[in-house]
Design a protein around this motif. Structure first.
Motif, short mmCIF file in Angstrom:
data_model
loop_
_atom_site.label_atom_id
_atom_site.label_comp_id
_atom_site.label_asym_id
_atom_site.label_seq_id
_atom_site.Cartn_x
_atom_site.Cartn_y
_atom_site.Cartn_z
N GLN A 159 -24.34 -95.95 33.37
CA GLN A 159 -24.09 -94.88 32.39
C GLN A 159 -23.27 -95.40 31.21
O GLN A 159 -23.55 -95.07 30.05
CB GLN A 159 -23.38 -93.70 33.06
N ASN A 218 -25.52 -97.55 29.09
CA ASN A 218 -26.46 -96.70 28.33
C ASN A 218 -25.74 -95.99 27.18
O ASN A 218 -26.28 -95.88 26.08
CB ASN A 218 -27.14 -95.68 29.25
N ARG A 219 -24.54 -95.51 27.42
CA ARG A 219 -23.78 -94.85 26.35
C ARG A 219 -23.42 -95.83 25.24
O ARG A 219 -23.46 -95.48 24.06
CB ARG A 219 -22.52 -94.21 26.92
N GLU A 260 -26.49 -96.37 23.24
CA GLU A 260 -26.74 -95.22 22.38
C GLU A 260 -25.78 -95.21 21.19
O GLU A 260 -26.16 -94.91 20.06
CB GLU A 260 -26.62 -93.91 23.17
N SER A 261 -24.52 -95.57 21.45
CA SER A 261 -23.53 -95.61 20.36
C SER A 261 -23.90 -96.66 19.33
O SER A 261 -23.80 -96.44 18.12
CB SER A 261 -22.14 -95.92 20.91
#
Length: 182
Positions: A166, A169-170, A173-174
């Protein structure tokens, strides 16, 4: 162009997830190897204890044979002495009670010598058996305790893996949002 960009980002995300999965898979494999090594070490310990006890039993058996040989030799010596007394004293009147008394004294001496030896050997045998039982129970208890902790550890590893994925993935995305904002 946006489809190519999305395919490239999906490919990067897939590679990152594979990297995280590979990292955690290796960690779990190393945990499994450590558990197997620990169990094989415990098995080796139990085998060593059993082999030492087996050697000690054979040694005690040899001591028992040595004692029996000593006892037979002693009995033959007493018979020889009592028969010699009878032959030498044949001209004189030798009482049969003297021969019986010599044999009785010999029997009592053998009993006095045999009692502590038998008690000592019995004590050693019981101690060894108790040691084997205690060692087996300790290993069994340790394995059961580790088994329950292993379930907890596996749960933590799953949770850590999921959290790690997670976070990655974050971060991705950032970075995507940051790159697209420029």
């Amino acid at each position: 162009m946006s489809t190519t960009k999305k395919n490239g980002q999906a490919e990067e995300s897939l590679q990152t997830n594979q990297l995280v999965d590979t990292l955690w898979n290796q960690y779990e494999q190393s945990l499994d190897r450590a558990r197997k090594i620990r169990e094989s070490r415990e098995d080796a310990y139990l085998n060593a204890v059993k082999e030492v006890v087996k050697f000690n039993q054979e040694f005690r058996f040899s001591l028992g044979n040595l004692y029996r040989t000593f006892r037979n030799t002693n009995s033959e010596l007493v018979k020889g002495v009592s028969n010699g007394l009878v032959k030498e004293e044949a001209k004189k009147v030798v009482r049969p009670e003297l021969k019986e008394q010599i044999e009785e004294v010999n029997g009592r001496i053998e009993q006095l010598v045999a009692a502590p030896i038998a008690a000592g050997l019995d004590l050693v045998a019981r101690t060894e058996n108790s040691f084997i039982e205690n060692s087996e129970k300790y290993v069994e208890y340790s394995r059961a305790r580790r088994g329950s902790w292993q379930q907890v550890t596996n749960g933590y590893v799953k949770a850590a893996r999921k959290s790690h994925q997670q976070v990655v993935n974050r971060l991705e995305e950032s970075v995507k949002v940051f790159v697209n904002a420029k």
